[in-house]
Design a protein around this motif. Structure first.
Motif, short mmCIF file in Angstrom:
data_model
loop_
_atom_site.label_atom_id
_atom_site.label_comp_id
_atom_site.label_asym_id
_atom_site.label_seq_id
_atom_site.Cartn_x
_atom_site.Cartn_y
_atom_site.Cartn_z
N VAL A 87 0.87 -1.18 0.00
CA VAL A 87 0.00 0.00 0.00
C VAL A 87 0.90 1.23 0.00
CG1 VAL A 87 -1.85 1.24 1.15
CG2 VAL A 87 -1.75 -1.25 1.30
N ALA A 88 0.86 2.00 -1.05
CA ALA A 88 1.70 3.19 -1.19
C ALA A 88 1.02 4.37 -0.51
CB ALA A 88 1.96 3.49 -2.67
N VAL A 89 1.42 4.63 0.73
CA VAL A 89 0.81 5.75 1.48
C VAL A 89 1.86 6.82 1.76
CG1 VAL A 89 -1.08 4.47 2.51
CG2 VAL A 89 1.18 4.41 3.58
N ASP A 90 2.82 6.93 0.85
CA ASP A 90 3.86 7.94 1.04
C ASP A 90 3.28 9.34 1.09
OD1 ASP A 90 5.54 5.80 0.92
OD2 ASP A 90 6.17 6.14 -1.16
N MET A 91 2.11 9.51 0.47
CA MET A 91 1.49 10.84 0.46
C MET A 91 1.16 11.30 1.89
SD MET A 91 -1.00 8.46 0.35
CE MET A 91 -1.23 8.05 -1.37
N LEU A 92 1.01 10.35 2.81
CA LEU A 92 0.70 10.71 4.19
C LEU A 92 1.90 11.31 4.91
CD1 LEU A 92 -1.53 7.69 5.29
CD2 LEU A 92 -2.23 9.97 4.61
N ALA A 93 3.08 11.19 4.32
CA ALA A 93 4.27 11.80 4.91
C ALA A 93 4.45 13.25 4.46
CB ALA A 93 5.51 10.99 4.53
N ASP A 94 3.58 13.71 3.58
CA ASP A 94 3.67 15.08 3.08
C ASP A 94 3.24 16.07 4.17
OD1 ASP A 94 2.57 17.59 1.72
OD2 ASP A 94 3.54 16.55 0.04
N PRO A 95 3.99 17.11 4.39
CA PRO A 95 3.64 18.07 5.45
C PRO A 95 2.25 18.66 5.31
CG PRO A 95 5.88 18.45 4.65
CD PRO A 95 5.26 17.43 3.75
N VAL A 96 1.80 18.84 4.07
CA VAL A 96 0.48 19.43 3.84
C VAL A 96 -0.60 18.53 4.42
CG1 VAL A 96 -1.19 20.15 2.09
CG2 VAL A 96 1.24 20.63 1.77
N VAL A 97 -0.39 17.21 4.29
CA VAL A 97 -1.35 16.27 4.82
C VAL A 97 -1.19 16.11 6.33
CG1 VAL A 97 -2.17 13.88 4.73
CG2 VAL A 97 -1.43 15.03 2.64
N THR A 98 0.05 15.88 6.77
CA THR A 98 0.26 15.62 8.19
C THR A 98 -0.05 16.84 9.05
OG1 THR A 98 2.62 16.14 7.91
CG2 THR A 98 1.96 13.82 7.81
#
Length: 624
Positions: A87-98
């Motif tokens: 599961v590619a959830v690298d986007m959750l490491a983006d500051p905008v998301v976190t």
């Protein structure tokens, strides 16, 4: 009833399952007799595979010896389950998301949270993985985490997933490592990693569960060529959004399994059997036992024990003297024959006093508890392949039961015995819609029967079909059977039997056009319906009471069907109502009273299902 030679041929080949159109003989067709008599001088157009000359008396046309061709049916496959995908959830490491979602566990934009999501290694089935990625691409709040621990919603979801076996699924497919309640506050990065893996892992498990509950773990089309289903599409992103918003996660997840009465009956039976103790007081009779009147067999003692255990009180009262005076002797006396015949009649078997496989099944109480549980697990899986609602009016064929059931207004109106395909000519497992009733039908002989069964005879005797009254055509042109080169290709050759009392399809056939050329039909071979094991046809489904079924789907009386038949014409009657038909295969299925019945696995398909379960389990554990 004494059959003519044509009827005997029809009964032997019988069982046809193809509708091949033939045209009438064209006006300019040259017959063999006309050619011999010189009545037509013009040269007939050559036809592929047709001999255009007639051999002189005493001359022989020698063909090179070639092996006879064979047409084989579909095959069973080695089941291939989908490999897991990260599961590619690298986007959750983006500051905008976190910066939006990490406030639940740490100050906004905490680098530890970002780092935790960048290292998450959760693997799921391809569809579930893709859904989780899409879901968290827009999700701005954790679903399963509050603060530094898991929330009540997560605990509820875990409980439902852990109980997956109650609906025939495997709880290990949805197992997630649960973060410990206590943790080292000095190492928050480790806690963030634990929570991140749990958040993504539980979402992936829920998505997988929802998909499995709706459409099943197994892709039926990967089992064999005899399975033909369009798999249900499940919107897993919507499911995750519903779970995220729902205040009743248990209710939502449990509602994903079928709600039909049949499914609920199977589920309840599974719970009941699992609650039973492992010790079983079973009557055991050697499987290869075949006991006939007048014989002696030591298994007779167990036969009588089986009747005492499973026979009704009325039966045992009527035959109390035979039971009371029996001393475990091996002689099969007339009194014991009468006892066995009564038991057979009570259980819907042919009351002939012959104790064979079907009688033994009833005498021993059928499958063991473990066998029944295995059949229920397969049945619950296969039930998910069918529509959520079978329809208030529908036809349901259960091949292992050798029965067809007609439903109207949501209830079973009647059932009747059927004959289905033999193990070497299996009936498919699929669904369709009833469209036509054809009275006084032609039998279009399938290529498989032409090649496998007729061709050997035709090579020795090319006029064989002419004598039997069959119509032959090459490229749509009617020709004499004797004029066809039966050593050539039969691809352009079609054979059909005209309507008659000898026709292999009897008075009528009921069509639901499909690529497998399977339909329901009458038959002149009525004696087959008296047998207990009725896997005897070439794949189509023969009906014990075809007029009754035809009247039901047409919405007319049996008398009206009889009038159409009596007219003697080949005629297609359109079925105006929307009537789905399910040509199914269940070794465990509830009857009209909701009582689950068990049947022999005549095609050994349950074993392939269990192999598919094992392959799926292996793949989901990352071993495949």
């Amino acid at each position: 009833m004494k059959l003519t030679k044509t009827a005997m041929l029809a009964a032997t080949l019988a069982l046809s399952c193809a509708t091949i159109s033939l045209h009438a003989t064209p006006a300019n067709a040259l017959t063999v007799m006309e050619w011999l008599n010189g009545k037509k001088k013009q040269k007939a157009e050559p036809l592929p595979g047709v001999t255009t000359g007639v051999a002189l008396p005493g001359a022989e046309t020698k063909q090179a010896a070639k092996p006879l061709p064979r047409v084989t049916g579909p095959r069973y496959y080695t089941y291939k389950a989908d490999a897991l995908k990260r599961v590619a959830v690298d986007m959750l490491a983006d500051p905008v998301v976190t910066s939006s979602i990490s406030a639940d566990v740490a100050p906004a934009g905490d680098a530890g949270v970002r780092a935790a999501f960048s290292t998450v290694d959760v693997r799921a089935t391809p569809d579930a993985a893709k859904a989780v990625e899409t879901f968290y691409g827009t999700q701005r709040k954790f679903v399963w985490i509050d603060g530094t621990g898991i929330n009540d919603k997560a605990k509820t979801a875990i409980a439902v997933l852990a109980d997956a076996a109650s609906v025939g699924l495997d709880p290990w497919d949805y197992a997630v490592k649960i973060p410990a309640e206590s943790f080292d506050g000095a190492d928050m990065n480790a806690r963030y990693s634990e929570l991140a893996a749990f958040e993504v892992g539980l979402s992936a498990a829920v998505a997988t569960y929802v998909q499995d509950a709706v459409r099943g773990r197994i892709d039926p089309n990967r089992i064999s060529g005899y399975h033909d289903f369009k798999r249900k599409e499940v919107n897993l992103v919507a499911a995750l959004k519903n779970v995220a918003m729902s205040s009743n996660v248990r209710g939502y997840l449990e509602s994903r399994s079928p709600a039909s009465g049949d499914f609920q009956a199977l589920k309840a039976e599974l719970a009941k059997l699992r609650a039973e103790t492992s010790g079983e007081d079973r009557v055991v009779i050697a499987e290869d036992t075949l006991l006939k009147p007048g014989q002696s067999n030591p298994e007779l003692a167990n036969v009588v024990k089986g009747i005492v255990k499973h026979g009704s009180d009325a039966l045992k009262t009527d035959h109390s003297l035979a039971i009371a005076t029996y001393k475990d002797t091996p002689e099969y006396t007339p009194e014991l024959v009468a006892l066995v015949e009564a038991f057979q009649k009570e259980n819907g078997l042919k009351p002939d006093g012959v104790v064979g496989k079907a009688s033994i099944r009833k005498l021993t109480g059928g499958d063991s508890v473990a066998d029944k549980i295995a059949k229920l697990e397969v049945a619950l899986e296969q039930a998910r392949w069918l529509p959520v609602d079978l329809g208030a009016r529908h036809v349901f064929i259960n091949q292992p039961a050798f029965q067809v059931y007609y439903h109207e207004d949501g209830a079973e109106k009647f059932s009747m015995r059927t004959v289905v395909g033999s193990k070497s000519n299996q009936t498919y497992f699929f669904e369709d819609k009833v469209q036509t009733v054809e009275v006084n039908p032609y039998w279009g002989v399938p290529q498989s029967i032409i090649i496998n069964e007729m061709l050997p005879k035709l090579r020795n005797d090319p006029s064989y079909l002419d004598r039997m009254g069959y119509e032959v055509a090459v490229g749509g042109r009617a020709v004499a059977s004797s004029s066809v080169n039966w050593y050539g290709s039969t691809a352009g050759v079609s054979v059909r039997q005209p309507p008659s009392g000898d026709n292999a399809l009897g008075e009528l056939k009921i069509l639901f056009p499909n690529s497998h050329a399977i339909y329901m039909h009458d038959t002149p071979s009525k004696s087959f319906f008296k047998r207990d094991m009725r896997a005897l046809s070439h794949g189509c489904v023969r009906l014990a009471e075809p007029r009754k079924m035809a009247a039901a789907v047409l919405g007319i009386s049996e008398a009206e069907v009889g009038k159409e038949i009596a007219a003697g014409r080949n005629k297609a009657l359109n079925v105006k109502a929307d009537i789905p038909i399910y040509i199914a295969y269940f070794t465990a299925w509830p009857n009209k009273d909701g009582v689950v019945e068990y049947f022999d696995d005549v095609y050994d398909r349950d074993s392939y299902m269990r192999k598919a379960f094992a392959a799926t389990q292996k793949a989901r554990q990352g071993e495949g």
